[in-house]
Scaffold this motif. Structure first.
Motif, PDB file in Angstrom:
ATOM      1  N   ILE A  73      37.929  35.509  35.758  1.00  0.00           N
ATOM      2  CA  ILE A  73      38.805  35.287  34.607  1.00  0.00           C
ATOM      3  C   ILE A  73      39.493  33.935  34.728  1.00  0.00           C
ATOM      4  N   GLN A  74      39.961  33.623  35.929  1.00  0.00           N
ATOM      5  CA  GLN A  74      40.640  32.345  36.139  1.00  0.00           C
ATOM      6  C   GLN A  74      39.704  31.181  35.823  1.00  0.00           C
ATOM      7  N   GLY A  75      38.449  31.310  36.229  1.00  0.00           N
ATOM      8  CA  GLY A  75      37.508  30.233  35.978  1.00  0.00           C
ATOM      9  C   GLY A  75      37.004  30.199  34.552  1.00  0.00           C
ATOM     10  N   ALA A  76      36.837  31.381  33.938  1.00  0.00           N
ATOM     11  CA  ALA A  76      36.278  31.437  32.590  1.00  0.00           C
ATOM     12  C   ALA A  76      37.296  31.085  31.526  1.00  0.00           C
ATOM     13  N   LEU A  77      38.535  31.533  31.707  1.00  0.00           N
ATOM     14  CA  LEU A  77      39.553  31.370  30.666  1.00  0.00           C
ATOM     15  C   LEU A  77      40.657  30.399  31.046  1.00  0.00           C
ATOM     16  N   GLY A  78      40.697  29.998  32.306  1.00  0.00           N
ATOM     17  CA  GLY A  78      41.738  29.076  32.734  1.00  0.00           C
ATOM     18  C   GLY A  78      43.105  29.702  32.812  1.00  0.00           C
ATOM     19  N   ALA A  79      43.164  31.042  32.902  1.00  0.00           N
ATOM     20  CA  ALA A  79      44.442  31.758  32.994  1.00  0.00           C
ATOM     21  C   ALA A  79      44.229  33.038  33.774  1.00  0.00           C
ATOM     22  N   GLN A  80      45.331  33.565  34.316  1.00  0.00           N
ATOM     23  CA  GLN A  80      45.247  34.831  35.039  1.00  0.00           C
ATOM     24  C   GLN A  80      44.966  35.964  34.062  1.00  0.00           C
ATOM     25  N   GLY A  81      44.011  36.810  34.400  1.00  0.00           N
ATOM     26  CA  GLY A  81      43.693  37.968  33.576  1.00  0.00           C
ATOM     27  C   GLY A  81      44.079  39.246  34.286  1.00  0.00           C
ATOM     28  N   VAL A  82      44.704  40.157  33.578  1.00  0.00           N
ATOM     29  CA  VAL A  82      45.250  41.370  34.188  1.00  0.00           C
ATOM     30  C   VAL A  82      44.769  42.585  33.412  1.00  0.00           C
ATOM     31  N   VAL A  83      44.393  43.624  34.154  1.00  0.00           N
ATOM     32  CA  VAL A  83      44.013  44.899  33.548  1.00  0.00           C
ATOM     33  C   VAL A  83      45.128  45.900  33.835  1.00  0.00           C
ATOM     34  N   PRO A  84      45.950  46.281  32.850  1.00  0.00           N
ATOM     35  CA  PRO A  84      47.039  47.233  33.111  1.00  0.00           C
ATOM     36  C   PRO A  84      46.480  48.607  33.470  1.00  0.00           C
ATOM     37  N   THR A  85      46.766  49.040  34.680  1.00  0.00           N
ATOM     38  CA  THR A  85      46.341  50.358  35.160  1.00  0.00           C
ATOM     39  C   THR A  85      47.454  50.912  36.042  1.00  0.00           C
ATOM     40  N   ASN A  86      48.181  51.895  35.536  1.00  0.00           N
ATOM     41  CA  ASN A  86      49.326  52.432  36.276  1.00  0.00           C
ATOM     42  C   ASN A  86      48.924  52.924  37.662  1.00  0.00           C
ATOM     43  N   GLU A  87      47.806  53.651  37.728  1.00  0.00           N
ATOM     44  CA  GLU A  87      47.371  54.218  39.007  1.00  0.00           C
ATOM     45  C   GLU A  87      47.083  53.122  40.025  1.00  0.00           C
TER      46      GLU A  87
END
Length: 526
Positions: A73-87
């Motif tokens: 994600i960092q390389g593809a979009l130039g930003a941190q990518g996060v997947v919200p998962t409580n567990e």
């Protein structure tokens, strides 16, 4: 004397400071208080310990599966990518804050029971896994702000207890509109999204003319989305493949192949490793869920039995699926609308808010959007019919995209964990207490105490002047028959789960509620 000191140090350092053993001990005490047999006490305590160890094992798998995704994600979009998962975030946090979380969760339940006993907020919050997640959030936020451990545990427990009785009260007018009576309450930390969905539903259908979602035929082919492990794995596989392809095109094979430990041999191997990592994330979350359920299968009954004796006549506050049987079509409509809102929110973050405010990209996951979006659809349908279900789910999708992005700013080192808390109440409450705690230890304690007092006061006022007064959030819509039809659908689904059941008011099969969703209570007799 040295022997006694050594014994005390052993108990504190090797037993009470180990969250797995602490949870086992508390479970045993609860079962003993309920006068269970010695075998039940030992078995329950051991299962609770094993459940906590399972959470740690699942967290290790989650961390491993998310690492390559973060790089891509960092390389593809130039930003941190996060997947919200409580567990996932709760499991990761156990390694550093496990003992504090355990103590905070237990003391928070005690505070909630006392508040339910001595205030008008007679709600008993029985969604155990969300109790664990909120305890983890409060611990991370306060500890990351530099609060001392005793303050984190004690003050955090008070805040947790206040949330457990206040949020069900704030949502009760809308919950009553869904269920038809006050026999249940919503006990799920997506409450802000459900209230927003109900309010938006009324705005888009002020005259009450929009027909209910339950008049729509929903394809049975969407039934598989109810399986959380399948939905999680599928969503992660899709995300991995999309990001992997973009990363490959943008950075080239040499850089892209290094995203995985050991590298990839060719494009086909690179794509299949992406698929494998997505599937492993689904497995990891399933392991954590199994661990949580193992703990709560023993801990919650003990808490529930104690609460029943301390707070007679209390209203149980239950998990989000409790409202699914009341409007099963609205669940899928709300989910799809919420997911759409998540995609639009991702676009907004990518082209505007992310660059301006330095926010991470929040990738929409099927599971959080299904459960919170589905419940939001039910609330929106209750106040605004079909238009309300669509609008309510959409608003929920925006909230569970923007709030987690802002929450990352107050999670300290966990803000770069490639995952975060997803539901709305984790977002707004974490942001509120996070920035308050960062003002300093003394000023932070004062601000957090004020926040807790204000929330409790507002909830008491809402309970007395709104809930007890019988305020209807959608007076233009007919209320008669809604609970009867919902109850009929739920019982029909229970009679024929393989085919989805048949409602007396319809001539086509309904999509059954998720496994474990309670049957709605029967409507009150006139």
């Amino acid at each position: 004397m040295n022997v006694l000191v050594s014994i005390a140090e052993f108990l504190v350092n090797e037993f009470l400071s180990v969250p797995a053993y602490l949870i086992g001990l508390i479970t045993a005490i609860g079962l003993i208080a309920m006068r269970r047999s010695a075998g039940q006490v030992i078995g329950g305590a051991v299962k609770a310990v094993l459940g906590f160890l399972l959470i740690g094992a699942g967290a290790t798998l989650v961390t491993a599966s998310l690492a390559p995704l973060g790089v891509m994600i960092q390389g593809a979009l130039g930003a941190q990518g996060v997947v919200p998962t409580n567990e996932a975030i709760a499991g990761i946090a156990q390694a550093e804050f496990g003992a504090q979380v355990a103590w905070l969760m237990i003391l928070g339940f005690v505070v909630a029971i006392l508040l339910a006993r001595f205030t008008p907020l007679r709600y008993v919050f029985l969604t155990g896994h969300h109790l664990l997640f909120m305890a983890t959030l409060i611990t991370i936020v306060m500890a990351s702000a530099g609060m001392p451990t005793p303050v984190v545990v004690v003050l955090g427990a008070v805040l947790l207890g206040i949330l457990m009785v206040s949020l069900p009260a704030l949502a009760q007018p809308w919950t009553r509109r869904v269920s038809g009576d006050d026999s249940i309450a919503i006990g799920h930390f997506g409450t802000a999204g459900y209230i927003a969905a109900g309010a938006v539903g009324r705005l888009v259908d002020r005259k009450g003319t929009s027909r209910s979602t339950e008049d729509i035929k929903v394809p049975e082919s969407l039934r598989f989305l109810r399986d959380s492990m399948v939905a999680t794995a599928l969503s992660m596989v899709l995300m991995y493949l999309v990001v992997a392809v973009v990363f490959l095109v943008r950075e080239g094979q040499a850089t892209a192949f290094e995203a995985f430990d050991g590298g990839a041999s060719d494009v086909g191997n690179y794509l299949m490793q992406s698929v494998t990592q997505g599937l492993q994330f689904g497995i990891a979350v399933a392991v954590i869920l199994f661990g949580v359920r193992t703990i709560l299968g023993e801990l919650v009954p003990a808490f529930q039995g104690i609460a029943a004796k301390v707070v007679p006549g209390a209203i149980p506050a239950l998990d989000a699926p409790i409202v699914f049987p009341f409007a099963q079509n609205a669940v899928l409509i709300g989910f799809l609308s919420s997911f759409t809102g998540g995609l639009i929110g991702l676009l907004v973050l990518g082209v505007w808010l992310g660059p301006v405010l330095g926010l991470a990209l929040i990738l929409p996951g099927l599971v959080p959007h299904f459960f919170t979006g589905g419940a939001a659809g039910v609330y929106g349908n209750a106040t605004g019919g079909r238009r309300g279900a669509v609008a309510g789910g959409f608003v929920n999708g925006l909230l569970v995209t923007f709030l987690p992005a802002l929450l990352l700013k107050v999670l300290g080192t966990f803000g770069s964990a490639n995952t975060t808390f997803g539901d709305t109440d984790f977002g707004w409450f974490g942001i509120l207490i996070g920035y308050s705690a960062r003002t300093g230890v003394v000023s932070g304690i004062v601000l957090l105490a004020v926040i807790g007092a204000l929330l409790l006061t507002v909830a008491v006022l809402v309970q007395k002047r709104v809930v007890d007064a019988g305020w209807d959030p959608a007076p233009a819509r007919p209320a008669s028959g809604q609970a009867d039809e919902a109850s009929g659908r739920a019982h029909a689904a229970a009679d024929g789960p393989a085919t989805g059941g048949m409602s007396e008011a319809s001539a086509y099969p309904r999509v059954a509620p998720p496994v474990g969703a309670p049957t709605p209570p029967p409507p009150p007799r006139p």
